[in-house]
Design a protein around this motif. Structure first.
Motif, PDB file in Angstrom:
ATOM      1  N   ILE A   6       0.862  -1.179   0.000  1.00  0.00           N
ATOM      2  CA  ILE A   6       0.000   0.000   0.000  1.00  0.00           C
ATOM      3  C   ILE A   6       0.893   1.221   0.000  1.00  0.00           C
ATOM      4  CG2 ILE A   6      -1.936   1.150   1.107  1.00  0.00           C
ATOM      5  CD1 ILE A   6      -2.344  -1.287   2.816  1.00  0.00           C
ATOM      6  N   PHE A   7       0.714   2.091  -0.987  1.00  0.00           N
ATOM      7  CA  PHE A   7       1.508   3.311  -1.074  1.00  0.00           C
ATOM      8  C   PHE A   7       0.589   4.522  -1.210  1.00  0.00           C
ATOM      9  CE2 PHE A   7       4.416   0.246  -3.457  1.00  0.00           C
ATOM     10  CZ  PHE A   7       5.166  -0.056  -2.334  1.00  0.00           C
ATOM     11  N   SER A   8       1.015   5.635  -0.619  1.00  0.00           N
ATOM     12  CA  SER A   8       0.322   6.886  -0.874  1.00  0.00           C
ATOM     13  C   SER A   8       0.588   7.289  -2.320  1.00  0.00           C
ATOM     14  CB  SER A   8       0.838   7.971   0.079  1.00  0.00           C
ATOM     15  OG  SER A   8       2.203   8.257  -0.213  1.00  0.00           O
ATOM     16  N   ASP A   9      -0.208   8.213  -2.842  1.00  0.00           N
ATOM     17  CA  ASP A   9      -0.018   8.651  -4.228  1.00  0.00           C
ATOM     18  C   ASP A   9       1.383   9.219  -4.430  1.00  0.00           C
ATOM     19  OD1 ASP A   9      -2.555   7.851  -4.878  1.00  0.00           O
ATOM     20  OD2 ASP A   9      -3.463   9.834  -4.624  1.00  0.00           O
ATOM     21  N   LYS A  10       1.855   9.991  -3.434  1.00  0.00           N
ATOM     22  CA  LYS A  10       3.183  10.611  -3.542  1.00  0.00           C
ATOM     23  C   LYS A  10       4.272   9.546  -3.580  1.00  0.00           C
ATOM     24  CE  LYS A  10       6.281  13.920  -1.259  1.00  0.00           C
ATOM     25  NZ  LYS A  10       6.444  14.835  -0.106  1.00  0.00           N
ATOM     26  N   LEU A  11       4.170   8.562  -2.684  1.00  0.00           N
ATOM     27  CA  LEU A  11       5.168   7.497  -2.647  1.00  0.00           C
ATOM     28  C   LEU A  11       5.097   6.643  -3.903  1.00  0.00           C
ATOM     29  CD1 LEU A  11       7.369   5.935  -1.204  1.00  0.00           C
ATOM     30  CD2 LEU A  11       5.605   4.713   0.085  1.00  0.00           C
ATOM     31  N   ARG A 155      11.717   7.138   1.595  1.00  0.00           N
ATOM     32  CA  ARG A 155      11.274   6.761   2.934  1.00  0.00           C
ATOM     33  C   ARG A 155       9.848   6.223   2.887  1.00  0.00           C
ATOM     34  NH1 ARG A 155      13.024   7.796   8.106  1.00  0.00           N
ATOM     35  NH2 ARG A 155      14.713   9.123   7.309  1.00  0.00           N
ATOM     36  N   LEU A 156       9.632   5.095   3.586  1.00  0.00           N
ATOM     37  CA  LEU A 156       8.303   4.505   3.683  1.00  0.00           C
ATOM     38  C   LEU A 156       7.555   5.097   4.873  1.00  0.00           C
ATOM     39  CD1 LEU A 156       8.987   0.700   3.069  1.00  0.00           C
ATOM     40  CD2 LEU A 156       8.132   2.374   1.433  1.00  0.00           C
ATOM     41  N   TYR A 157       6.300   5.436   4.655  1.00  0.00           N
ATOM     42  CA  TYR A 157       5.451   5.930   5.728  1.00  0.00           C
ATOM     43  C   TYR A 157       4.238   5.011   5.865  1.00  0.00           C
ATOM     44  CZ  TYR A 157       8.167  10.237   5.456  1.00  0.00           C
ATOM     45  OH  TYR A 157       9.197  11.152   5.465  1.00  0.00           O
ATOM     46  N   ASN A 158       3.625   5.036   7.045  1.00  0.00           N
ATOM     47  CA  ASN A 158       2.442   4.209   7.257  1.00  0.00           C
ATOM     48  C   ASN A 158       1.307   4.660   6.347  1.00  0.00           C
ATOM     49  OD1 ASN A 158       3.916   3.027   9.256  1.00  0.00           O
ATOM     50  ND2 ASN A 158       2.726   3.837  10.961  1.00  0.00           N
ATOM     51  N   PRO A 159       0.574   3.723   5.765  1.00  0.00           N
ATOM     52  CA  PRO A 159      -0.574   4.085   4.924  1.00  0.00           C
ATOM     53  C   PRO A 159      -1.754   4.505   5.791  1.00  0.00           C
ATOM     54  CG  PRO A 159      -0.466   1.709   5.169  1.00  0.00           C
ATOM     55  CD  PRO A 159       0.751   2.264   5.866  1.00  0.00           C
TER      56      PRO A 159
END
Length: 296
Positions: A6-11, A155-159
């Motif tokens: 699961i990725f944010s649109d930016k990631l 960098r990975l962030y929590n979805p």
């Protein structure tokens, strides 16, 4: 894309742009349980234009992981890094629409010894043709600045919670299981996934189960946990981190005596981890921790 990512649109845009033009080797940064390994596997498969299921069988991938005895914290030695020289000495032809046909993955690269880092620095300065390095790290500050300067960092962030819940439900988790996994994991994708699976081999899953035993079990259960944990320093460290995470999450809603208990658990687990990092007697540290938690 893998159905477990699961990725944010930016990631997603960052990763897509990198995969299309991987001009520099990559450093993927994220907490333990954030899904670094799954993400790196997916990136490698996309760049090589192979199915994710074929990655482990692909002949031109070298993977380096921290190694060591169970009673000490694992690390990546210079001997492991030297395998890269032999691996890259073999000539291969480029494939696909880009020049990348060989990938070296270094998981938890922040566990490299100083000698290993100096060795990998030389390889990064003069990378062989058609070769890409994919590194992951929890704490990039443990890497030499000269290494980081040669890597493209993502960098990975929590979805979002809803996105993670949808993923867990799609993988067969019941709603109550999904909610519990998200709460305990603090939103970390890799940890949440491990919690809804039955595999006892996963470090995070085993750590979480051990933490539950410490919090909910009898005095006998806790002493049994001491015996098991004292044989595995890495599992002990991971279990202490899970205890801290559980305490931090619970303190957001707990009141009265429950709040006081979680505050003590947070304090005790931090102190135990500090003593562990100072190479203290692991069995003595754990016994003291269990006694304090039992009385809290």
């Amino acid at each position: 894309m893998s159905n477990e990512l699961i990725f944010s649109d930016k990631l997603k845009d960052l990763l897509t742009n990198y995969i299309e033009k991987p001009s520099n080797s990559l450093l993927l940064i994220g907490e333990s349980g954030s899904g670094k390994t799954s993400t790196i596997n997916w990136i490698a498969a996309q760049i090589l234009k192979i199915d994710l299921s074929e990655l482990n069988k692909f002949p031109h991938i070298l993977r380096i992981n921290p190694e060591g005895e169970r009673k000490v914290l694992k690390s990546i030695s210079i001997e492991q890094v030297r395998r890269i020289e032999h691996f890259t000495s073999r000539k291969i032809s480029a494939s696909g629409n880009n020049d990348i046909s060989r990938i070296i993955i270094i998981d938890d690269s922040d566990a490299m010894s100083l000698e290993a880092q100096n060795a990998i620095l030389k390889a990064l300065e003069e990378p062989p043709a058609n070769t890409l390095y994919l590194l992951s790290a929890k704490d990039p500050n443990l890497l030499l600045p000269t290494i980081r300067s040669r890597l493209f960092e993502i960098r990975l962030y929590n979805p979002p919670r809803d996105s993670l819940k949808t993923l867990l439900l799609s993988l067969g988790a019941r709603e109550i299981e999904a909610n519990k996994a998200i709460t305990i994991s603090g939103g970390l994708v890799g940890l949440a996934l491990s919690l809804i699976r039955s595999s006892d081999e996963h470090l995070l899953s085993t750590s979480t189960q051990t933490a539950r035993t410490i919090l909910q079990g009898s005095t006998y259960d806790r002493m049994l946990a001491v015996n098991n944990l004292s044989k595995n320093r890495e599992l002990t460290n991971s279990t202490l981190i899970i205890l801290q995470q559980m305490a931090v999450i619970s303190l957001k809603t707990a009141t009265g005596r429950k709040s006081q208990r979680w505050q003590k658990i947070l304090e005790y687990s931090f102190k135990a981890q500090s003593q562990l990092n100072d190479k203290g007697n692991i069995k003595l540290i754990l016994t003291n921790l269990m006694m304090k938690i039992g009385y809290s």
